[in-house]
Scaffold this motif. Sequence first.
Motif, PDB file in Angstrom:
ATOM      1  N   VAL A  41     -51.800 -18.492 107.498  1.00  0.00           N
ATOM      2  CA  VAL A  41     -51.625 -19.740 108.237  1.00  0.00           C
ATOM      3  C   VAL A  41     -51.848 -20.869 107.230  1.00  0.00           C
ATOM      4  O   VAL A  41     -52.962 -21.044 106.725  1.00  0.00           O
ATOM      5  N   LEU A  42     -50.787 -21.589 106.933  1.00  0.00           N
ATOM      6  CA  LEU A  42     -50.829 -22.637 105.911  1.00  0.00           C
ATOM      7  C   LEU A  42     -50.837 -24.008 106.568  1.00  0.00           C
ATOM      8  O   LEU A  42     -50.055 -24.267 107.496  1.00  0.00           O
ATOM      9  N   GLY A  43     -51.678 -24.890 106.072  1.00  0.00           N
ATOM     10  CA  GLY A  43     -51.604 -26.300 106.411  1.00  0.00           C
ATOM     11  C   GLY A  43     -50.826 -27.003 105.315  1.00  0.00           C
ATOM     12  O   GLY A  43     -51.147 -26.851 104.128  1.00  0.00           O
ATOM     13  N   LEU A  44     -49.803 -27.740 105.686  1.00  0.00           N
ATOM     14  CA  LEU A  44     -48.910 -28.340 104.697  1.00  0.00           C
ATOM     15  C   LEU A  44     -48.988 -29.862 104.731  1.00  0.00           C
ATOM     16  O   LEU A  44     -49.396 -30.458 105.719  1.00  0.00           O
ATOM     17  N   ALA A  45     -48.574 -30.474 103.625  1.00  0.00           N
ATOM     18  CA  ALA A  45     -48.639 -31.919 103.450  1.00  0.00           C
ATOM     19  C   ALA A  45     -47.281 -32.427 102.990  1.00  0.00           C
ATOM     20  O   ALA A  45     -46.396 -31.646 102.623  1.00  0.00           O
ATOM     21  N   THR A  46     -47.123 -33.736 102.996  1.00  0.00           N
ATOM     22  CA  THR A  46     -45.889 -34.370 102.539  1.00  0.00           C
ATOM     23  C   THR A  46     -46.223 -35.388 101.457  1.00  0.00           C
ATOM     24  O   THR A  46     -47.375 -35.626 101.133  1.00  0.00           O
ATOM     25  N   GLY A  47     -45.192 -35.984 100.891  1.00  0.00           N
ATOM     26  CA  GLY A  47     -45.395 -36.986  99.844  1.00  0.00           C
ATOM     27  C   GLY A  47     -44.701 -36.577  98.565  1.00  0.00           C
ATOM     28  O   GLY A  47     -44.250 -35.432  98.409  1.00  0.00           O
ATOM     29  N   ARG A  48     -44.645 -37.501  97.626  1.00  0.00           N
ATOM     30  CA  ARG A  48     -43.908 -37.254  96.392  1.00  0.00           C
ATOM     31  C   ARG A  48     -44.517 -36.127  95.561  1.00  0.00           C
ATOM     32  O   ARG A  48     -43.787 -35.330  94.971  1.00  0.00           O
ATOM     33  N   THR A  49     -45.851 -36.044  95.491  1.00  0.00           N
ATOM     34  CA  THR A  49     -46.479 -34.973  94.731  1.00  0.00           C
ATOM     35  C   THR A  49     -46.107 -33.615  95.306  1.00  0.00           C
ATOM     36  O   THR A  49     -45.862 -32.652  94.568  1.00  0.00           O
ATOM     37  N   MET A  50     -46.032 -33.537  96.633  1.00  0.00           N
ATOM     38  CA  MET A  50     -45.747 -32.259  97.283  1.00  0.00           C
ATOM     39  C   MET A  50     -44.332 -31.768  96.994  1.00  0.00           C
ATOM     40  O   MET A  50     -44.073 -30.560  97.020  1.00  0.00           O
ATOM     41  N   GLU A  51     -43.405 -32.668  96.732  1.00  0.00           N
ATOM     42  CA  GLU A  51     -42.029 -32.253  96.472  1.00  0.00           C
ATOM     43  C   GLU A  51     -41.963 -31.284  95.299  1.00  0.00           C
ATOM     44  O   GLU A  51     -41.244 -30.276  95.360  1.00  0.00           O
ATOM     45  N   ALA A  52     -42.722 -31.557  94.236  1.00  0.00           N
ATOM     46  CA  ALA A  52     -42.714 -30.674  93.073  1.00  0.00           C
ATOM     47  C   ALA A  52     -43.378 -29.340  93.400  1.00  0.00           C
ATOM     48  O   ALA A  52     -42.955 -28.281  92.901  1.00  0.00           O
ATOM     49  N   ILE A  53     -44.418 -29.355  94.227  1.00  0.00           N
ATOM     50  CA  ILE A  53     -45.069 -28.110  94.636  1.00  0.00           C
ATOM     51  C   ILE A  53     -44.094 -27.258  95.443  1.00  0.00           C
ATOM     52  O   ILE A  53     -43.977 -26.044  95.219  1.00  0.00           O
ATOM     53  N   TYR A  54     -43.377 -27.876  96.375  1.00  0.00           N
ATOM     54  CA  TYR A  54     -42.428 -27.116  97.188  1.00  0.00           C
ATOM     55  C   TYR A  54     -41.266 -26.599  96.343  1.00  0.00           C
ATOM     56  O   TYR A  54     -40.775 -25.474  96.568  1.00  0.00           O
ATOM     57  N   ARG A  55     -40.831 -27.377  95.364  1.00  0.00           N
ATOM     58  CA  ARG A  55     -39.776 -26.868  94.467  1.00  0.00           C
ATOM     59  C   ARG A  55     -40.252 -25.610  93.740  1.00  0.00           C
ATOM     60  O   ARG A  55     -39.497 -24.639  93.578  1.00  0.00           O
ATOM     61  N   ALA A  56     -41.507 -25.631  93.305  1.00  0.00           N
ATOM     62  CA  ALA A  56     -42.055 -24.457  92.616  1.00  0.00           C
ATOM     63  C   ALA A  56     -42.155 -23.264  93.557  1.00  0.00           C
ATOM     64  O   ALA A  56     -41.860 -22.126  93.169  1.00  0.00           O
ATOM     65  N   LEU A  57     -42.537 -23.492  94.810  1.00  0.00           N
ATOM     66  CA  LEU A  57     -42.611 -22.398  95.778  1.00  0.00           C
ATOM     67  C   LEU A  57     -41.222 -21.836  96.086  1.00  0.00           C
ATOM     68  O   LEU A  57     -41.055 -20.617  96.205  1.00  0.00           O
ATOM     69  N   VAL A  58     -40.240 -22.722  96.216  1.00  0.00           N
ATOM     70  CA  VAL A  58     -38.865 -22.258  96.432  1.00  0.00           C
ATOM     71  C   VAL A  58     -38.411 -21.408  95.248  1.00  0.00           C
ATOM     72  O   VAL A  58     -37.756 -20.369  95.421  1.00  0.00           O
ATOM     73  N   GLY A  59     -38.779 -21.830  94.044  1.00  0.00           N
ATOM     74  CA  GLY A  59     -38.441 -21.042  92.863  1.00  0.00           C
ATOM     75  C   GLY A  59     -39.096 -19.672  92.876  1.00  0.00           C
ATOM     76  O   GLY A  59     -38.470 -18.662  92.516  1.00  0.00           O
ATOM     77  N   LEU A  60     -40.351 -19.592  93.310  1.00  0.00           N
ATOM     78  CA  LEU A  60     -41.034 -18.309  93.400  1.00  0.00           C
ATOM     79  C   LEU A  60     -40.394 -17.415  94.466  1.00  0.00           C
ATOM     80  O   LEU A  60     -40.315 -16.192  94.300  1.00  0.00           O
ATOM     81  N   HIS A  61     -39.949 -18.026  95.545  1.00  0.00           N
ATOM     82  CA  HIS A  61     -39.239 -17.263  96.583  1.00  0.00           C
ATOM     83  C   HIS A  61     -37.924 -16.716  96.031  1.00  0.00           C
ATOM     84  O   HIS A  61     -37.597 -15.531  96.221  1.00  0.00           O
ATOM     85  N   ARG A  62     -37.184 -17.556  95.327  1.00  0.00           N
ATOM     86  CA  ARG A  62     -35.866 -17.170  94.813  1.00  0.00           C
ATOM     87  C   ARG A  62     -35.977 -16.155  93.673  1.00  0.00           C
ATOM     88  O   ARG A  62     -35.241 -15.168  93.638  1.00  0.00           O
TER      89      ARG A  62
END
Length: 255
Positions: A41-62
């Motif tokens: 169960v993840l609590g997630l956040a938004t904002g410019r810093t988070m965009e790079a974190i989500y890009r990295a997670l998408v990369g790990l998924h891919r």
Amino acid sequence: MRHVTIEQGRMEIILAPDAASACCEAAARIAAHVRATPEPVLGLATGRTMEAIYRALVGLHRDEGLSFARCRTFNLDEYHPIAPDDPRSYHAYMRAALFRHVDIAPERTRLPDGAAADPAGECRAYEEAIRAAGGIGLQLLGIGLTGHIGFNEPPSDFASRTRLVELDETTRRQNADLFDNRWQNVPRQALTMGVGTIMEARRLLLVATGAAKARIVRDALEGPVTPMVSASALRLHPACTVVLDPEAAELLDLA
């Protein structure tokens, strides 16, 4: 990476060599939690810093097969009033940044409904949904220029729960980029998890990058623990990790 532990609570501060490394470190910790937990169960956040974190997670998924299929997610906040299909909403942000790129079913993701006719009822339902999911295992956080986590503007009681709040002008100015760069267009209110709600997560992960965050990072980590800086409450949490780049950490007095 340089690791520092401070005495109040058991806060670990990780000093990354640059902003990109800080975001990759955060993504790696989230990925490790997802892989190690049967029903994350993840609590997630938004904002410019988070965009790079989500890009990295998408990369790990891919690239590495990181699966989010077993995850449930709860976001910290949403503007009010705003419809979930409004491109300026955090619903839209999360779809664009993460959800549509990974294998998580839409019904396993949840954000506060910024268009709810009964905001108080929506906030109660949000709290109940978190409890029904077993509580948040790992909560990702940013920090605003007012010291807020979520949209817990000063002063925010450390026992506060999910609620409708008034946004500080500083926050509205900070978030104007999605609203035609006119801070007056940013909604005056938001629904946010309370500080008490956030502090019930079993692990907290705060990420801050850039020189603009240096003063408030210092206030949160080395100033008084006070409702005037809601992020200072994190020093009372038993399992909080803070990841900083050199610019965000530049005013800290770390041995």
